[in-house]
Design an enzyme around this catalytic site. Structure first.
Site, PDB file in Angstrom:
ATOM      1  N   HIS A  61      22.682   5.295  -8.280  1.00 11.78           N
ATOM      2  CA  HIS A  61      24.149   5.541  -8.433  1.00 11.78           C
ATOM      3  C   HIS A  61      25.079   4.732  -7.870  1.00 11.78           C
ATOM      4  CE1 HIS A  61      27.321   8.648  -9.530  1.00 11.78           C
ATOM      5  NE2 HIS A  61      27.945   7.287  -9.487  1.00 11.78           N
ATOM      6  N   HIS A  63      28.347   1.374  -8.140  1.00  9.78           N
ATOM      7  CA  HIS A  63      29.255   1.034  -9.148  1.00  9.78           C
ATOM      8  C   HIS A  63      29.519  -0.602  -8.468  1.00  9.78           C
ATOM      9  CE1 HIS A  63      30.962   4.525 -10.868  1.00  9.78           C
ATOM     10  NE2 HIS A  63      30.289   5.076  -9.971  1.00  9.78           N
ATOM     11  N   ARG A  65      31.074  -3.049 -10.240  1.00 10.45           N
ATOM     12  CA  ARG A  65      32.304  -3.612 -10.771  1.00 10.45           C
ATOM     13  C   ARG A  65      32.278  -4.753 -11.466  1.00 10.45           C
ATOM     14  NH1 ARG A  65      34.385   1.354  -9.843  1.00 10.45           N
ATOM     15  NH2 ARG A  65      35.036   1.823  -7.684  1.00 10.45           N
ATOM     16  N   ASN A  95      31.316   2.036 -15.900  1.00 13.61           N
ATOM     17  CA  ASN A  95      32.790   2.107 -15.880  1.00 13.61           C
ATOM     18  C   ASN A  95      33.426   0.905 -15.261  1.00 13.61           C
ATOM     19  OD1 ASN A  95      32.092   3.073 -13.336  1.00 13.61           O
ATOM     20  ND2 ASN A  95      33.987   3.986 -13.033  1.00 13.61           N
ATOM     21  N   LYS A 147      25.461   7.500 -19.303  1.00 12.41           N
ATOM     22  CA  LYS A 147      26.669   8.147 -18.524  1.00 12.41           C
ATOM     23  C   LYS A 147      27.559   8.904 -19.440  1.00 12.41           C
ATOM     24  CE  LYS A 147      28.873   9.038 -14.575  1.00 12.41           C
ATOM     25  NZ  LYS A 147      29.185   8.211 -13.458  1.00 12.41           N
ATOM     26  N   HIS A 241      26.487  13.752  -8.472  1.00 12.13           N
ATOM     27  CA  HIS A 241      27.364  13.986  -7.190  1.00 12.13           C
ATOM     28  C   HIS A 241      27.695  15.545  -7.253  1.00 12.13           C
ATOM     29  CE1 HIS A 241      30.240  13.037 -10.369  1.00 12.13           C
ATOM     30  NE2 HIS A 241      30.208  11.702 -10.184  1.00 12.13           N
ATOM     31  N   ASP A 309      26.474   6.465  -4.766  1.00 18.30           N
ATOM     32  CA  ASP A 309      27.824   6.525  -5.659  1.00 18.30           C
ATOM     33  C   ASP A 309      28.663   5.571  -4.867  1.00 18.30           C
ATOM     34  OD1 ASP A 309      29.828   6.833  -7.330  1.00 18.30           O
ATOM     35  OD2 ASP A 309      30.267   9.056  -6.996  1.00 18.30           O
ATOM     36  N   ALA A 327      40.232   6.489  -5.989  1.00 18.89           N
ATOM     37  CA  ALA A 327      39.048   7.347  -5.377  1.00 18.89           C
ATOM     38  C   ALA A 327      37.747   6.670  -5.643  1.00 18.89           C
ATOM     39  CB  ALA A 327      38.978   8.570  -6.242  1.00 18.89           C
ATOM     40  N   GLY A 328      37.119   6.556  -4.594  1.00 21.47           N
ATOM     41  CA  GLY A 328      35.868   6.069  -4.295  1.00 21.47           C
ATOM     42  C   GLY A 328      35.406   5.450  -3.112  1.00 21.47           C
TER      43      GLY A 328
HETATM   44  O1  DOR Z   1      35.453   8.385  -6.790  1.00 21.68           O
HETATM   45  C1  DOR Z   1      34.969   7.926  -7.539  1.00 21.68           C
HETATM   46  N1  DOR Z   1      34.761   6.784  -7.847  1.00 21.68           N
HETATM   47  N2  DOR Z   1      34.269   8.895  -8.582  1.00 21.68           N
HETATM   48  C2  DOR Z   1      34.053   8.355  -9.628  1.00 21.68           C
HETATM   49  O2  DOR Z   1      33.432   9.117 -10.819  1.00 21.68           O
HETATM   50  C3  DOR Z   1      34.242   6.976 -10.367  1.00 21.68           C
HETATM   51  C4  DOR Z   1      34.101   6.057  -8.942  1.00 21.68           C
HETATM   52  C5  DOR Z   1      34.832   4.683  -9.292  1.00 21.68           C
HETATM   53  O3  DOR Z   1      34.270   4.083 -10.200  1.00 21.68           O
HETATM   54  O4  DOR Z   1      35.493   4.207  -8.470  1.00 21.68           O
HETATM   55 ZN    ZN Z   2      29.933   7.205  -9.533  1.00 20.57          ZN
END
Ligand code: DOR
Ligand code: ZN
Length: 445
Positions: A61, A63, A65, A95, A147, A241, A309, A327-328
């Protein structure tokens, strides 16, 4: 016998046991795991005396980008960070911009990752309201799984309608593909976020406020939705998560009922909590009690796997006021050291960790026995760790584009010292030794 590589005298760890021995590698595959004959020779012999030799750690998991958000990360920097952190394979989320929701975009993403990745990779496709009926095509193109965002998160991706969700899950069941769910409920989050956003509070209370703005109830409601659909469509599901005791309890009950559900949590829900931290991540960190219960759920095999994540944002974005910043959290490079540190603290065994971060993700996402083990015939993906090596995590030494980490300054004991992908060292003694474009797409078997 002559091999490409022999890893000698290490302590080999499997989910069931550990033992002293050698691993021999030829043509990128494991030939033997145990003892090699004294007369064996190899192009390279790695002395693993005093080290532990684990099946390659998988981070299912992340990202990275790419495409569209490459100011935050790209497949090159993300995969370097992973390799440096002892990860041999990642699975990347859809995403991005544009979202990976058509077969054409999926193919483009395979090209991007094939050109840039230092380690093996797998890709998820996004299921939304626009791509009903395409699951078979995604499967043919090499999707690891799917997803679905039940609540919106980074990227503001809308969840499918109740009927489209049903159609997607029926088609996933017909094609034997697993769907991973982001479990939050947007209406609930929006309601509470509006309520809490303008409250004046001091710094130390911010974490708890973030949690209250996207409450456990929001997570639970979404998990129940996913479970209800899984029960009636028989589709295999995965809950990403899980943050709460309540979420873990639902997973336990569903397993007992015979629903094909697998569950994940992340290092930040295991090591951080809303009482001490105001790290912004969706779903949010919870209070200390939930953290304790998540560890218990791991122990009881209710939670099957851990993944980072890894969700980088630029330093500038992360320094915005709490309600405005995205967030992330970064985590792909720190996940192995954090877990090894916890093993040294006596709260987890290496065997259990190998299951959580290698065998289980490989089985859940259908890439076992090619990945996730050290048996003869498997890809020679190996993470070698030094359980005695101490380190202070320093954000400036991490390899992600985003120099942000909630673990900056934390002392750990236990570090990855080599990352081997299909028989080649991509990291050795803390140095990057791999090549851009070495990684290949891994599909379910
Ligand atoms: O905090 C997060 N960031 N939660 C998510 O589901 C997506 C992720 C992101 O892509 O930044
Ligand atoms: Zn994620």
């Amino acid at each position: 016998m002559h091999y490409d590589l022999i890893i000698k005298n290490g302590t080999i760890v499997t989910p069931k046991k550990y033992f002293k021995g050698d691993i021999t590698v030829k043509n990128g595959k494991i030939e033997k795991c145990g003892f090699s004959e004294k007369s064996s020779t190899a192009d390279e012999i790695f002395d693993a005396n005093g080290l532990h030799v684990l099946p390659g750690i998988i981070d299912a998991h992340v990202h990275f980008r790419d495409p569209g958000l490459t100011e935050k990360e790209d497949f090159e920097t993300g995969s370097i960070a992973a390799a440096m952190g002892g990860i041999t394979m990642i699975a990347d989320m859809p995403n991005v911009i544009p979202p990976t929701s058509t077969v054409e975009r999926f193919k483009e993403k395979i090209n991007i990752a094939s050109e840039k990745s230092y380690i093996d990779f797998a890709l998820y496709a996004l299921l939304n309201n626009e791509n009903i009926g395409r699951i078979k095509d995604f499967k043919k193109t090499g999707a690891l799984g799917f997803k679905i965002f039940l609540g919106t998160s980074t990227g503001e991706i809308a969840s499918p309608s109740l009927v489209n969700l049903l159609l997607h899950m029926e088609e996933c069941h017909e094609n034997d593909m697993r769907i991973g769910f982001h479990c939050e409920t947007s209406e609930i989050n929006d309601y509470y976020t509006k309520m809490f956003k303008n409250i004046e509070i001091n710094e130390t209370e911010k974490g708890l406020l973030l949690s209250a703005a996207r409450p456990v109830f929001s997570e639970v409601l979404a998990i129940q939705t996913a479970l209800c659909y899984a029960q009636y469509t028989k589709a295999k599901i995965h809950i990403h998560h899980i943050t709460s005791a309540d979420g873990a309890l639902l997973a336990a009950e569903a397993k007992q009922k015979g629903i094909d559900i697998t569950a994940e949590t992340c290092p930040h829900y295991l090591f951080l909590d809303a009482n001490d931290h105001k790290q912004k991540v969706y779903p949010p960190l919870r209070d200390k009690n939930h953290k304790k219960e998540l560890w218990k759920a791991i122990d009881k095999k209710i939670i099957d796997m851990v993944a980072s994540d890894h969700a980088p944002h630029t330093e500038c974005e992360k320094s915005l006021p709490i309600w405005d910043s995205p967030a992330g959290l970064c985590g792909v490079e720190t996940s192995v050291p954090l877990m090894l540190n916890e093993i040294n603290n006596g709260n987890l065994t290496l065997e259990k960790y190998v299951n959580l971060a290698s065998e289980a993700p490989a089985k859940i996402w259908g890439v076992y026995p090619r990945k996730g083990n050290l048996n003869p015939g498997a890809d020679a993906d190996i993470t070698i760790v030094d359980m005695k090596k101490k380190k202070i995590i320093s954000v400036n030494e991490l390899h992600s584009k985003s120099k942000t980490s909630p673990y900056d300054g934390m002392k750990v004991k236990g570090m990855p010292v080599a990352t081997i992908v299909r028989g080649s060292f991509v990291m050795k003694d803390g140095c990057l030794t791999g090549k851009k474009g070495y990684g290949v797409l891994i599909k379910p078997e």
